[in-house]
Design a protein around this motif. Structure first.
Motif, PDB file in Angstrom:
ATOM      1  N   GLY A 213      -8.167   4.742   9.753  1.00 15.19           N
ATOM      2  CA  GLY A 213      -6.800   4.668  10.125  1.00 15.19           C
ATOM      3  C   GLY A 213      -6.151   3.500  10.841  1.00 15.19           C
ATOM      4  N   VAL A 214      -7.015   3.551  12.035  1.00 10.27           N
ATOM      5  CA  VAL A 214      -6.083   2.388  12.873  1.00 10.27           C
ATOM      6  C   VAL A 214      -6.492   1.190  12.252  1.00 10.27           C
ATOM      7  CG1 VAL A 214      -6.703   1.247  15.155  1.00 10.27           C
ATOM      8  CG2 VAL A 214      -6.715   3.707  14.944  1.00 10.27           C
ATOM      9  N   ILE A 215      -7.372   0.648  11.775  1.00  6.00           N
ATOM     10  CA  ILE A 215      -7.733  -0.542  11.050  1.00  6.00           C
ATOM     11  C   ILE A 215      -6.440  -0.879   9.960  1.00  6.00           C
ATOM     12  CG2 ILE A 215      -9.119  -1.901   9.514  1.00  6.00           C
ATOM     13  CD1 ILE A 215     -11.557  -1.172  11.317  1.00  6.00           C
ATOM     14  N   GLU A 216      -6.208   0.512   9.203  1.00  6.88           N
ATOM     15  CA  GLU A 216      -5.224   0.312   8.069  1.00  6.88           C
ATOM     16  C   GLU A 216      -3.879   0.137   8.695  1.00  6.88           C
ATOM     17  OE1 GLU A 216      -3.902   2.653   3.828  1.00  6.88           O
ATOM     18  OE2 GLU A 216      -5.734   3.131   5.030  1.00  6.88           O
ATOM     19  N   SER A 217      -3.643   0.910   9.773  1.00  2.60           N
ATOM     20  CA  SER A 217      -2.409   0.466  10.433  1.00  2.60           C
ATOM     21  C   SER A 217      -2.067  -0.814  11.063  1.00  2.60           C
ATOM     22  CB  SER A 217      -2.205   1.527  11.451  1.00  2.60           C
ATOM     23  OG  SER A 217      -2.071   2.794  11.102  1.00  2.60           O
ATOM     24  N   LYS A 218      -3.057  -1.331  11.541  1.00  2.00           N
ATOM     25  CA  LYS A 218      -3.302  -2.633  12.016  1.00  2.00           C
ATOM     26  C   LYS A 218      -2.892  -3.817  10.937  1.00  2.00           C
ATOM     27  CE  LYS A 218      -6.934  -5.242  12.161  1.00  2.00           C
ATOM     28  NZ  LYS A 218      -7.370  -6.264  11.264  1.00  2.00           N
ATOM     29  N   ASN A 219      -3.650  -3.391   9.863  1.00  2.00           N
ATOM     30  CA  ASN A 219      -3.521  -4.650   8.383  1.00  2.00           C
ATOM     31  C   ASN A 219      -2.156  -4.520   8.071  1.00  2.00           C
ATOM     32  OD1 ASN A 219      -6.239  -5.437   8.694  1.00  2.00           O
ATOM     33  ND2 ASN A 219      -6.894  -4.033   6.941  1.00  2.00           N
ATOM     34  N   GLN A 220      -1.535  -3.040   7.991  1.00  2.00           N
ATOM     35  CA  GLN A 220      -0.132  -3.236   7.589  1.00  2.00           C
ATOM     36  C   GLN A 220       0.687  -3.850   8.813  1.00  2.00           C
ATOM     37  OE1 GLN A 220       1.106  -2.162   4.640  1.00  2.00           O
ATOM     38  NE2 GLN A 220       3.136  -2.421   5.449  1.00  2.00           N
ATOM     39  N   ALA A 221       0.627  -3.679   9.833  1.00  2.00           N
ATOM     40  CA  ALA A 221       1.417  -4.256  10.658  1.00  2.00           C
ATOM     41  C   ALA A 221       1.481  -5.878  10.569  1.00  2.00           C
ATOM     42  CB  ALA A 221       1.240  -3.897  12.248  1.00  2.00           C
ATOM     43  N   GLU A 222       0.087  -6.398  10.216  1.00  2.00           N
ATOM     44  CA  GLU A 222      -0.033  -7.859  10.127  1.00  2.00           C
ATOM     45  C   GLU A 222       0.753  -8.317   8.912  1.00  2.00           C
ATOM     46  OE1 GLU A 222      -1.699  -9.817  12.119  1.00  2.00           O
ATOM     47  OE2 GLU A 222      -3.119  -9.098  13.340  1.00  2.00           O
ATOM     48  N   ALA A 223       0.486  -7.523   7.856  1.00  2.00           N
ATOM     49  CA  ALA A 223       1.539  -7.796   6.821  1.00  2.00           C
ATOM     50  C   ALA A 223       2.971  -7.577   7.139  1.00  2.00           C
ATOM     51  CB  ALA A 223       1.018  -6.703   5.548  1.00  2.00           C
ATOM     52  N   GLU A 224       3.360  -6.805   7.701  1.00  2.00           N
ATOM     53  CA  GLU A 224       4.903  -6.561   7.910  1.00  2.00           C
ATOM     54  C   GLU A 224       5.323  -8.105   8.775  1.00  2.00           C
ATOM     55  OE1 GLU A 224       7.087  -4.733   6.929  1.00  2.00           O
ATOM     56  OE2 GLU A 224       5.682  -2.965   5.892  1.00  2.00           O
ATOM     57  N   LEU A 225       4.564  -8.445   9.644  1.00  2.00           N
ATOM     58  CA  LEU A 225       4.685  -9.405  10.605  1.00  2.00           C
ATOM     59  C   LEU A 225       4.836 -10.639   9.530  1.00  2.00           C
ATOM     60  CD1 LEU A 225       5.186 -11.003  13.195  1.00  2.00           C
ATOM     61  CD2 LEU A 225       2.873 -11.334  13.461  1.00  2.00           C
ATOM     62  N   LYS A 226       3.979 -10.778   8.860  1.00  2.00           N
ATOM     63  CA  LYS A 226       3.986 -11.957   7.959  1.00  2.00           C
ATOM     64  C   LYS A 226       5.266 -12.050   6.769  1.00  2.00           C
ATOM     65  CE  LYS A 226      -1.004 -12.758   7.365  1.00  2.00           C
ATOM     66  NZ  LYS A 226      -0.978 -14.066   7.892  1.00  2.00           N
ATOM     67  N   GLU A 332     -12.963  -1.731   7.559  1.00  2.00           N
ATOM     68  CA  GLU A 332     -12.065  -2.726   7.377  1.00  2.00           C
ATOM     69  C   GLU A 332     -11.860  -2.993   5.726  1.00  2.00           C
ATOM     70  OE1 GLU A 332      -9.494  -5.715   8.328  1.00  2.00           O
ATOM     71  OE2 GLU A 332     -10.793  -5.085   9.878  1.00  2.00           O
ATOM     72  N   CYS A 333     -13.147  -2.658   5.229  1.00  2.00           N
ATOM     73  CA  CYS A 333     -13.326  -3.017   3.639  1.00  2.00           C
ATOM     74  C   CYS A 333     -12.591  -1.725   2.982  1.00  2.00           C
ATOM     75  CB  CYS A 333     -14.848  -2.879   3.363  1.00  2.00           C
ATOM     76  SG  CYS A 333     -14.899  -2.758   1.564  1.00  2.00           S
ATOM     77  N   LEU A 334     -12.515  -0.576   3.459  1.00  2.00           N
ATOM     78  CA  LEU A 334     -11.990   0.589   2.636  1.00  2.00           C
ATOM     79  C   LEU A 334     -10.553   0.623   2.916  1.00  2.00           C
ATOM     80  CD1 LEU A 334     -14.192   3.794   3.852  1.00  2.00           C
ATOM     81  CD2 LEU A 334     -14.193   2.493   1.692  1.00  2.00           C
ATOM     82  N   SER A 335     -10.101  -0.037   4.200  1.00  2.00           N
ATOM     83  CA  SER A 335      -8.677  -0.290   4.504  1.00  2.00           C
ATOM     84  C   SER A 335      -8.083  -1.396   3.706  1.00  2.00           C
ATOM     85  CB  SER A 335      -8.414  -0.641   5.958  1.00  2.00           C
ATOM     86  OG  SER A 335      -7.121  -0.979   6.041  1.00  2.00           O
ATOM     87  N   SER A 336      -8.738  -2.379   3.320  1.00  2.00           N
ATOM     88  CA  SER A 336      -8.102  -3.565   2.399  1.00  2.00           C
ATOM     89  C   SER A 336      -8.306  -3.125   1.087  1.00  2.00           C
ATOM     90  CB  SER A 336      -8.879  -4.611   2.739  1.00  2.00           C
ATOM     91  OG  SER A 336      -8.765  -5.247   3.957  1.00  2.00           O
ATOM     92  N   ALA A 337      -9.405  -2.451   0.480  1.00  2.00           N
ATOM     93  CA  ALA A 337      -9.352  -1.953  -0.634  1.00  2.00           C
ATOM     94  C   ALA A 337      -8.146  -0.927  -1.147  1.00  2.00           C
ATOM     95  CB  ALA A 337     -10.873  -1.289  -1.055  1.00  2.00           C
ATOM     96  N   ASN A 338      -7.993  -0.254   0.082  1.00  2.00           N
ATOM     97  CA  ASN A 338      -6.824   1.035  -0.184  1.00  2.00           C
ATOM     98  C   ASN A 338      -5.408   0.265  -0.268  1.00  2.00           C
ATOM     99  OD1 ASN A 338      -6.325   3.998   0.022  1.00  2.00           O
ATOM    100  ND2 ASN A 338      -4.927   2.916   1.522  1.00  2.00           N
ATOM    101  N   ARG A 339      -5.435  -0.847   0.470  1.00  2.00           N
ATOM    102  CA  ARG A 339      -4.095  -1.681   0.196  1.00  2.00           C
ATOM    103  C   ARG A 339      -3.778  -2.211  -1.158  1.00  2.00           C
ATOM    104  NH1 ARG A 339      -1.334  -3.134   4.259  1.00  2.00           N
ATOM    105  NH2 ARG A 339      -1.410  -5.378   3.936  1.00  2.00           N
ATOM    106  N   VAL A 340      -4.967  -2.894  -1.455  1.00  2.00           N
ATOM    107  CA  VAL A 340      -5.101  -3.378  -2.904  1.00  2.00           C
ATOM    108  C   VAL A 340      -4.680  -2.377  -3.800  1.00  2.00           C
ATOM    109  CG1 VAL A 340      -6.131  -4.690  -4.628  1.00  2.00           C
ATOM    110  CG2 VAL A 340      -6.481  -5.517  -2.097  1.00  2.00           C
ATOM    111  N   GLY A 341      -5.434  -1.176  -3.707  1.00  2.00           N
ATOM    112  CA  GLY A 341      -5.171  -0.206  -4.597  1.00  2.00           C
ATOM    113  C   GLY A 341      -3.793   0.294  -4.850  1.00  2.00           C
TER     114      GLY A 341
END
Length: 372
Positions: A213-226, A332-341
């Protein structure tokens, strides 16, 4: 259109698995077969090096110069084989990763561009979809990691099975007396290895249970910054009032603060799991040696047997603790696959509204239209 797969991970896999069908099937299955063969050969070399470890230290204990010289020559051969197989494995994994990523990325871009969906995909599921980031960064992570993880898991299973047999054979049984009660533990090194692995892996699962969950939140925050930076750039192409400039800068600053906050949380997660992973790396070889001390002192084990058993113990621990070594990358993999999904689900919703066939569902029949 099939909207049945509402879970993001299932939706990602339903799309990505089509790489194993159609025109790319021969390449995909050929690379899988190559990686399996290489993994088995690497295990055979690893087992032979374990036997070499025993023979070398037995020769050292008996001061057998001729045998030591012979074992030195064998080491050069095994080292060359191991290095060659490792290089070939890197080629196979990276070729697979590159090919699968190319397929998934083209598939996503086709779905994104089809019907002008890129004009309507900015917000979905309560968050900015930021399709550019998901097509590039998340698609890379979602296709790179599974290959390494699956190959590593296969190697771990084969290694565990092989070296458990070695431990059982070399260690034998242990006679012990506790509080005046005598008993025998058959295959005591195997029992100890399993107990040790259950302890370390179970502890890691408890300590790192929030990491995904923390990694997924981090990835989403990175995407929001971009997204915020890209939005600022778009505004900069037009004449902006000082108030608009300040508002855009404030959005970027807020997004950056969110990113730094999520990285802070992730750092704490890594620190907590490092206690377990680093401690295991440090202690496992020593535990294996200490467990062999009773037999060595009694004279039922030679020095070579001790080193072989200790090396096998480390190999079994490395296999059993595969999750410890790969837990952050798996998260990290599950988080990214979840976001692509999630992005694919957003495409599905737009396709349903348009009443057009889902590109995601038909890709294995007609293939993506983009070409390198």
């Amino acid at each position: 259109m099939d909207l049945g797969s509402r879970h993001p991970l299932r939706r990602f896999w339903r799309s990505a698995q089509d790489f194993w069908q159609g025109p790319t099937a021969r390449l995909a299955w050929g690379l899988i077969a190559t990686l399996v063969v290489i993994t088995v050969l690497q295990l055979l070399v690893q087992y032979r090096l374990n036997v070499w470890n025993r023979d070398f230290f037995n020769a050292l204990e008996f001061r057998d110069a001729a045998e030591l010289w012979h074992q030195t020559h064998l080491l050069a051969l095994f080292a060359a084989l191991s290095i060659g197989l490792a290089v070939t494995a890197v080629w196979g994994r990276m070729t697979f990763q590159r090919s699968w990523r190319a397929w998934v990325s083209r598939h996503l871009i086709d779905a994104w561009l089809g019907g002008g969906r890129y004009l309507h995909i900015e917000m979905g599921n309560g968050e900015h979809q930021n399709a550019e980031y998901r097509i590039t960064e998340d698609a890379r992570l979602a296709t790179d990691a599974p290959i390494d993880l699956v190959v590593g898991l296969l190697a771990a299973v084969l290694t565990a099975g092989t070296f458990v047999v070695v431990l059982w054979h070399v260690g034998g049984a242990l006679d012990a007396t506790v509080f005046g009660v005598s008993f025998t533990i058959p295959g005591y090194l195997v029992v100890a290895a399993v107990a040790y692995a259950v302890l370390t892996t179970g502890t890691l699962m408890i300590v790192g249970r929030h990491m995904i969950g923390v990694i997924e939140s981090k990835n989403q925050a990175e995407a929001e910054l971009k997204y915020a930076v890209a939005h600022l750039r778009e505004r900069a192409t037009r004449r902006m009032s000082p108030g608009d400039v300040q508002e855009a800068a404030s959005e970027v600053g807020s997004a950056l603060s969110d990113v730094l906050s999520e990285w802070h949380h992730l750092a704490w997660q890594y620190m907590r799991t490092t206690y377990i992973s680093h401690g295991n790396t440090l202690l496992a070889p020593l535990v294996g040696l200490i467990l062999c001390v009773p037999h060595y002192v009694q004279g039922t084990m030679l020095l070579g047997d001790v080193t072989q058993a200790a090396a096998a113990f480390v190999a079994v621990q490395g296999a059993f603790n595969w999750l410890i070594d790969n837990f952050p990358r798996l998260a990290e993999c599950l988080s990214s696959a979840n976001r692509v999904g999630n992005l694919l689900l957003a495409f599905d919703q737009l396709e349903a509204a348009e009443g057009t066939p889902a590109l995601a569902a038909d890709s294995h029949r007609k293939g993506p239209s983009l070409r390198p």
